[in-house]
Structures are given as structure tokens and as C-alpha cells.
Design a protein around this motif. Structure first.
Motif, PDB file in Angstrom:
ATOM      1  N   UNK A 186      -6.906  90.605   6.589  1.00 33.84           N
ATOM      2  CA  UNK A 186      -5.600  91.477   5.788  1.00 33.84           C
ATOM      3  C   UNK A 186      -4.955  90.696   6.791  1.00 33.84           C
ATOM      4  N   UNK A 187      -3.491  91.041   6.100  1.00 32.83           N
ATOM      5  CA  UNK A 187      -2.337  91.216   7.644  1.00 32.83           C
ATOM      6  C   UNK A 187      -1.471  91.823   7.472  1.00 32.83           C
ATOM      7  N   UNK A 188      -0.785  92.150   8.617  1.00 33.81           N
ATOM      8  CA  UNK A 188       0.355  93.380   9.302  1.00 33.81           C
ATOM      9  C   UNK A 188       1.068  93.335   9.966  1.00 33.81           C
ATOM     10  N   UNK A 189       2.073  92.308   9.212  1.00 33.54           N
ATOM     11  CA  UNK A 189       3.320  91.678  10.107  1.00 33.54           C
ATOM     12  C   UNK A 189       4.185  92.912  10.207  1.00 33.54           C
ATOM     13  N   UNK A 190       4.692  92.383  11.772  1.00 33.34           N
ATOM     14  CA  UNK A 190       5.748  94.036  12.233  1.00 33.34           C
ATOM     15  C   UNK A 190       6.862  93.220  12.914  1.00 33.34           C
ATOM     16  N   UNK A 191       8.449  93.215  12.213  1.00 37.05           N
ATOM     17  CA  UNK A 191       9.185  92.366  13.074  1.00 37.05           C
ATOM     18  C   UNK A 191      10.433  93.560  13.508  1.00 37.05           C
ATOM     19  N   UNK A 192      10.893  92.964  14.537  1.00 37.02           N
ATOM     20  CA  UNK A 192      11.903  94.306  15.408  1.00 37.02           C
ATOM     21  C   UNK A 192      13.512  94.002  14.400  1.00 37.02           C
ATOM     22  N   UNK A 193      13.239  95.407  14.479  1.00 36.50           N
ATOM     23  CA  UNK A 193      14.618  95.565  13.269  1.00 36.50           C
ATOM     24  C   UNK A 193      16.195  95.117  13.650  1.00 36.50           C
ATOM     25  N   UNK A 194      15.973  95.588  14.568  1.00 27.35           N
ATOM     26  CA  UNK A 194      17.847  94.805  15.813  1.00 27.35           C
ATOM     27  C   UNK A 194      17.480  94.246  16.773  1.00 27.35           C
ATOM     28  N   UNK A 195      16.766  92.954  17.108  1.00 29.11           N
ATOM     29  CA  UNK A 195      16.467  92.238  18.035  1.00 29.11           C
ATOM     30  C   UNK A 195      17.756  91.630  18.742  1.00 29.11           C
ATOM     31  N   UNK A 196      17.738  91.388  20.059  1.00 30.56           N
ATOM     32  CA  UNK A 196      16.121  91.934  20.607  1.00 30.56           C
ATOM     33  C   UNK A 196      15.708  93.077  20.986  1.00 30.56           C
TER      34      UNK A 196
END
Length: 443
Positions: free
Chosen positions: A170-180
Motif C-alpha cells: 500500500x502507498x500513502x502519497x503526501x504532497x505539499x499543498x502550497x509548494x515550495x
């Protein structure tokens, strides 16, 4: 989990004092450490749980910190980056408790300022047990980048992924909401020697045995044959592919990675790896999904790379006085310097020194070029590398090598460095105390 919150390369400043006339006083300059402190930062994160969890995306806050092994690199140096997620935004998405050592994190660190781009980072398959729906623990990931421009380079946490291998993958990807994300660390890069601008990036930081990873390269020699290879620590694996760089020195190719011990991917020109004509390693983790036989348990462990560091036995050297009208050599011995290379890679190291003019009473000075040394270097038993003492001669403001260890297939160890120093004082130098500062730099 993870590495210390602050890893630093530092320059040791040794105060060097000389007496010009009997009866004069001594003057010593204290040591100082030159380092930049990293800081924990918070940033909004959008995490997508595995579909099997049946829950919506998680919009939360991640607390993270970026540290480096070299806060003051030169252009051409390779910097090791550690991305520690102190508090993940996501948690265990299922009711089932997760056992220890089933999490494999990967991610990216964003570079801004004098140098821009992303650094791929990956962590070991290691974690404490996680209860059902419990918070994910802290974890650390490491990667490297080559400094290509002088100036302030800012490092910010980027997107990350938490892969779990228990019953199912299983994968749980997390992205920066307001990069950088906010800047967590800044390194101050200075000009260096010959610069290798070759660089590679991967389209993924992990995969199963046999999966292919796309490798993109730039700044290679136009039309050169380039080898892509897996790296298991400091040793290349049997996974290889070759391709040809285009007229701009760029390429895009794929490498099938089968070796489960792979920790990174490199690309290089020529028949064998060299730091001068290669790029990487870019961090890569092979996720072993081999089914276990019935009634068996898989035991895993890892050896984590450390840092290149130095320490010194003291910060003041009192040299012998000389007589006014006679002059001659004022002699002494440097405080012992201990170098510890616990990186576990192919790179060697160099310990250099440079000295300021010796300042005395009424603006009188003794030229820095008049300080000479005779270096000595001892290698601790069992060390993979063997250190080499620098050549006897003048130190001066331009600097000289105190000791070094060469590149090799496997490098590392502990080393003790000493030197006899002598200052050639002109015969009619004004009486009084003189002092200069010897700066030692490990890279």
C-alpha cells in the motif's frame, strides 16, 4: 528513527601564538565553529490514503527538518541531504495494526536560491509497530546532490510517500499543498575547482524487483556513451544499461533494477564509475514483495551511512619564542585532529589549512607564507581507507593539504592528524606577541 537533527561540516580555527622577545606575553585566538543551524518547519500537506481504506484524502500539517553533512560546500562538492519527517500528516489508514519494519519512505527535497531542482531521497525499511488507525512514526530519508553554483542554496521539504508492505503493498502519497514548503536549511556554497555539472533524476524513488526506473540526465558530453548502473551502497550491482547522450548532452533511458540491495542509481561516461565523469547516486529503494513460505518470518536490518567529521584536541598552540636581532624559527605542534569518515561511500576526503598573517604590536606583521608545517597522519586499524600526510612546506594564506584519503570502491575509517609547525621570524621583527589564525577545512 533517523539521524541526528543536526549534522554539520565545520571549519576549525586554531589560534597560533609566537613570542618575539623574551619577557613578552602570549596571545591566542580562540577556536570557532562555522555552521548554519537547520530548523523544523510546518507545512500544509494533502495525503491520499490507499483506496482499500475507503476514507477521503487527508489535509493536515507535516512537521519536518532538512539537515546536511556539509553546510559550507564548494562548487563541485557532493552534499548528503537528510529529510526527517518529524510528524507526518497521515496515519495508519486501516484498523489493522502494522508490525515493525514494514514502512519504506521516499520523497524529494526542493532546492531554491543559487541552485534549483529536486533531490530524490529514500529511507530504510524500518519503523516501530503502528496501532490500527494510529499515527505514523517519524522517519528519515537521505539523498545527495552536486553543488553547481556558488551562493546560498535553500532546502525545503517536498512531497513524500509512505509505502507499507504487510499482507498487501500500500502507498500513502503526501504532497505539499502550497509548494515550495518553508526553507528548513540553507548551505553557503563557495567557488571551487573543476566543476562536474552532470546530473541525473529518476521518475520514481522505489519499485519492486525487476521494475524499470526512468533516468534523465543532463550536462553530459555530447554524443558520449553513458552507462546506467544500480548501486548497492558503495558497490555497483549487476543492473546496467547503456545509451548515448544527445547533441545537448542530455538523455532519457530506463534501467531494470533486480538487485534487492540497491540503494541508488548512477550514470557515468567511460568504462567505469568516476566522480569526474559521473552523476549520482540518485536514491532508489527496491521493495521486496517476495512471498514468504508458510510459517516463516522475514528478518531485516540495515546499516545507515553516517557523516564525515573532524574534532581537535585544543584550540591554542603556544610556539617557542625567538630573540630580537637573531630571529629564526619559532616552533610548536598542532593540536591533534581526529577525522572520522563514516559515510560508507566511494568518496575520499581532504583536510586543508590556510593561515592569516601574524599580527603584533603597533601594526607589525609576520607574513603568513613564513609558517611551514610537516604533517603526519595515522590510520586506525580496521579502516577501509589509508590516509596520506600532506607534503612538508609553507602553509600561507593560499593554504596547503594537511592530510587526505583517496577515492575507492569502499572508503571510511578513523584517522589521527598532527603536524610540527614552524614560523620563520625575521631577525629584527618588533618585540611583542604575535598571533595568526590557522583555519582547517575538511571536505
Amino acid at each position: 528513527m533517523g539521524s541526528p537533527t543536526r549534522r554539520r561540516r565545520w571549519a576549525a580555527l586554531l589560534g597560533v601564538a609566537a613570542l618575539a622577545v623574551a619577557g613578552g606575553g602570549t596571545l591566542a585566538t580562540p577556536a570557532s565553529a562555522l555552521a548554519t543551524a537547520s530548523q523544523q518547519v510546518d507545512f500544509a500537506t494533502h495525503c491520499i490514503p490507499p483506496p482499500i481504506a475507503g476514507i477521503p484524502p487527508i489535509d493536515g500539517t507535516t512537521t519536518a527538518e532538512i539537515t546536511v553533512d556539509n553546510a559550507a560546500p564548494k562548487v563541485g562538492d557532493t552534499v548528503t541531504v537528510t529529510y526527517t519527517v518529524v510528524t507526518p500528516a497521515a496515519s495508519n489508514p486501516v484498523d489493522l495494526a502494522l508490525p515493525a519494519d514494514i514502512m519504506t519512505p521516499t520523497g524529494k527535497v526542493t532546492l531554491t536560491g543559487a541552485q534549483t531542482g529536486d533531490v530524490t531521497v529514500a529511507g530504510p525499511k524500518k519503523n516501530p509497530p503502528v496501532p490500527g488507525k494510529g499515527s505514523f512514526p517519524s522517519f528519515s530519508m537521505t539523498g545527495t546532490f552536486t553543488v553547481t553554483k556558488a551562493g546560498a542554496i535553500n532546502l525545503s521539504p517536498g512531497d513524500y510517500n509512505i509505502h507499507t508492505s504487510y499482507i498487501m503493498e500500500l502507498d500513502t502519497p503526501c504532497t505539499v499543498t502550497n509548494p515550495p514548503a518553508p526553507v528548513s536549511e540553507t548551505v553557503a556554497a563557495t567557488g571551487g575547482g573543476e566543476t562536474n555539472l552532470r546530473a541525473i533524476s529518476l521518475d520514481a524513488a522505489s519499485g519492486k524487483p525487476g521494475d524499470s526506473v526512468e533516468v534523465r540526465g543532463s550536462k553530459f558530453t555530447a554524443g558520449a556513451t553513458v552507462t546506467l548502473a544500480g548501486r548497492a551502497g558503495a558497490t555497483e550491482s549487476a543492473d546496467r544499461a547503456t545509451l548515448t547522450a544527445d547533441a545537448q548532452g542530455s538523455f532519457t533511458g530506463t534501467l531494470a533494477v533486480n538487485d534487492k540491495a540497491t540503494t541508488g542509481v548512477v550514470a557515468y561516461e567511460g568504462s567505469a564509475w568516476s566522480a569526474e565523469k559521473g552523476a549520482g547516486p540518485a536514491a532508489y529503494v527496491v521493495i521486496d514483495d517476495t512471498p514468504l513460505p508458510e510459517n516463516s518470518q522475514q528478518l531485516t536490518t540495515s546499516v545507515q551511512a553516517g557523516t564525515l567529521s573532524m574534532s581537535q584536541a585544543g584550540d591554542t598552540v603556544a610556539m617557542a619564542p625567538v630573540d630580537f636581532g637573531k630571529g629564526g624559527f619559532s616552533r610548536g605542534s598542532l593540536n591533534t585532529v581526529t577525522v572520522k569518515d563514516f559515510r560508507g561511500g566511494p568518496a575520499g576526503w581532504s583536510l586543508t589549512g590556510k593561515v592569516t598573517d601574524f599580527k603584533g604590536p603597533g601594526g607589525a606583521t609576520i607574513d603568513a607564507a613564513k609558517l611551514g608545517w610537516t604533517p603526519v597522519c595515522t590510520t586506525k586499524d580496521g579502516s577501509p581507507s589509508t590516509c596520506v600526510a600532506g607534503s612538508p612546506g609553507s602553509v600561507g594564506s593560499a593554504g596547503a593539504t594537511l592530510a587526505s584519503a583517496p577515492n575507492g570502491t569502499v572508503t571510511g575509517g578513523e584517522f589521527t592528524v598532527d603536524a610540527r609547525v614552524s614560523l620563520n621570524v625575521p631577525a629584527f621583527t618588533a618585540p611583542g606577541a604575535y598571533s595568526g589564525v590557522l583555519t582547517l577545512t575538511l571536505s
